[in-house]
Design an enzyme around this catalytic site. Structure first.
Site, PDB file in Angstrom:
ATOM      1  N   GLY A  39     -11.676  -4.306  -4.471  1.00  0.00           N
ATOM      2  CA  GLY A  39     -12.733  -5.284  -4.116  1.00  0.00           C
ATOM      3  C   GLY A  39     -12.389  -6.080  -3.127  1.00  0.00           C
ATOM      4  N   GLY A  41     -13.218  -9.050  -1.807  1.00  0.00           N
ATOM      5  CA  GLY A  41     -12.757 -10.423  -2.283  1.00  0.00           C
ATOM      6  C   GLY A  41     -11.489 -10.607  -2.821  1.00  0.00           C
ATOM      7  N   ALA A  42     -11.059  -9.647  -3.780  1.00  0.00           N
ATOM      8  CA  ALA A  42      -9.892  -9.723  -4.341  1.00  0.00           C
ATOM      9  C   ALA A  42      -8.614  -9.295  -3.263  1.00  0.00           C
ATOM     10  CB  ALA A  42      -9.597  -8.768  -5.583  1.00  0.00           C
ATOM     11  N   GLU A 140     -20.066  -8.037  -1.143  1.00  0.00           N
ATOM     12  CA  GLU A 140     -20.041  -7.399  -2.289  1.00  0.00           C
ATOM     13  C   GLU A 140     -20.208  -8.047  -3.442  1.00  0.00           C
ATOM     14  OE1 GLU A 140     -16.782  -3.735  -1.033  1.00  0.00           O
ATOM     15  OE2 GLU A 140     -16.132  -5.435  -2.424  1.00  0.00           O
ATOM     16  N   ASN A 184     -16.677  -5.490  11.763  1.00  0.00           N
ATOM     17  CA  ASN A 184     -16.213  -4.333  12.668  1.00  0.00           C
ATOM     18  C   ASN A 184     -17.229  -4.220  13.818  1.00  0.00           C
ATOM     19  OD1 ASN A 184     -17.802  -2.424  11.597  1.00  0.00           O
ATOM     20  ND2 ASN A 184     -16.034  -2.036   9.833  1.00  0.00           N
ATOM     21  N   LEU A 212     -11.907  -4.030  16.042  1.00  0.00           N
ATOM     22  CA  LEU A 212     -12.053  -2.680  16.968  1.00  0.00           C
ATOM     23  C   LEU A 212     -11.241  -1.585  16.305  1.00  0.00           C
ATOM     24  CD1 LEU A 212     -12.350  -4.212  20.426  1.00  0.00           C
ATOM     25  CD2 LEU A 212     -14.360  -3.924  18.905  1.00  0.00           C
ATOM     26  N   ASP A 237      -3.019   5.126   4.691  1.00  0.00           N
ATOM     27  CA  ASP A 237      -4.150   4.760   4.012  1.00  0.00           C
ATOM     28  C   ASP A 237      -4.839   3.479   4.748  1.00  0.00           C
ATOM     29  OD1 ASP A 237      -6.131   4.302   2.461  1.00  0.00           O
ATOM     30  OD2 ASP A 237      -4.985   3.928   0.597  1.00  0.00           O
ATOM     31  N   ASP A 243      -9.672  -6.109   5.109  1.00  0.00           N
ATOM     32  CA  ASP A 243      -9.427  -7.173   4.341  1.00  0.00           C
ATOM     33  C   ASP A 243      -8.090  -7.684   4.430  1.00  0.00           C
ATOM     34  OD1 ASP A 243     -11.939  -6.567   3.003  1.00  0.00           O
ATOM     35  OD2 ASP A 243     -10.942  -5.291   1.437  1.00  0.00           O
ATOM     36  N   SER A 273      -0.500  -3.119   6.951  1.00  0.00           N
ATOM     37  CA  SER A 273      -1.246  -2.634   5.688  1.00  0.00           C
ATOM     38  C   SER A 273      -1.434  -1.015   5.523  1.00  0.00           C
ATOM     39  CB  SER A 273      -2.288  -3.568   5.543  1.00  0.00           C
ATOM     40  OG  SER A 273      -3.561  -2.944   6.288  1.00  0.00           O
TER      41      SER A 273
END
Length: 293
Positions: A39, A41-42, A140, A184, A212, A237, A243, A273
């Site tokens: 999600g 937000g999370a 969302e 984005n 970008l 991934d 986020d 990440s």
């Protein structure tokens, strides 16, 4: 410590790894299926907390196992969940992620995220909006809620970072009332179809921050275009990279960093990440970020 409030979605991500998408009417085998907490937000709340920021999550999950998993995961990542409500009428939201050659395609089922209405937000906040230095929003949860929160923050003099993802053409209507808009490149072109990305950021200096991907981040500082380069890494991934950027960027801003410094900090976090699987599991800690060069 300055506190950030994230108002947005909480869900469970079902990630299917496969070599290609099936053609119409075709059945194919996938390499793997994994379950992660997600999600937008999370994700952004976890990104902040893992970087040692103080953050509260306001959202809604279902009264089910997925909802319990979301709450437990947020708590384990040091995100305050006192404002995370439970719906008695619908299930926790889910995202179905198809991971193909280190890139992703995502289908979202909102579930309890649709219960994050203006009335729900007002009830969960209980008049405590002024406790926060910055509020983060994404798309969302219902659009009407986004507009309501932006207006509340404007009246209260609280900064808003609005990440318009998935893209909503109505985001342009909020430019007078948000501190930062962080689409984005594709989302920017959908929101401002009559403008190039360069023209859009020039029209909204120090406010429109466009990511970008491998090319970094673009914004206008009031005098000239500024492009902050990305950090080259081998991606495993890409889910949650945006986020991670938004959470890290928000944290850097409340810590007093300039837009260029905040963008560089966020680029580094986003780069780290994508080297691990899972939106939240791949997000770096402050120790990992400081060790990365």
């Amino acid at each position: 410590m300055k506190k950030i409030l994230v108002i947005g979605s909480s869900s469970v991500d079902l990630t299917i790894e496969l070599d290609r998408m099936p053609a119409q009417g075709e059945t194919i085998k996938a390499a793997d299926l994994e379950l992660f907490c997600g999600g937008k937000g999370a994700n952004q709340a976890v990104a902040i907390a893992r970087l040692d920021g103080s953050v509260d999550m306001l959202g809604c999950v279902g009264n089910d196992g997925h909802g319990e998993l979301v709450r437990e995961n947020l708590t384990a990542n040091q995100v305050n969940t006192e404002k995370l409500g439970v719906s008695s009428i619908t299930s926790t939201g889910t995202a179905h992620i198809f991971l193909i050659n280190q890139d992703n395609r995502i289908i979202i089922i909102p579930g309890a995220n649709n219960e994050v209405t203006s009335e729900f937000v007002e009830q969960q906040l209980a008049g405590r909006l002024s406790e926060y230095s910055l509020v983060i929003l994404q798309n969302e949860i219902p659009s009407e809620t986004i507009h309501y929160i932006v207006n509340c923050c404007k009246k209260a003099g609280i900064s808003v970072l609005y990440n318009p993802a998935p893209a909503d053409v109505e985001a342009a209507q909020l430019m007078d009332n948000v501190t930062f808009l962080t689409p984005n490149e594709t989302e920017c072109q959908q929101i401002f179809p009559e403008l190039t990305v360069e023209e859009a950021v020039t029209n909204y200096p120090n406010q429109l921050i466009v990511t970008l991907g491998e090319k970094g981040v673009l914004f206008h500082d009031g005098k000239e275009l500024r492009q902050v380069p990305a950090y080259p890494v081998t991606a495993v991934d890409t889910t949650g990279a945006g986020d991670t950027f938004n959470g890290a960027f928000a944290l850097a801003i409340v810590q007093g960093k300039s837009l260029a410094e905040a963008s560089q900090f966020a680029n580094k976090a986003a780069a780290l990440s994508v080297t691990k699987k899972g939106a939240q599991q791949g997000m770096p800690t402050i120790q990992e970020l400081e060790a990365f060069s």
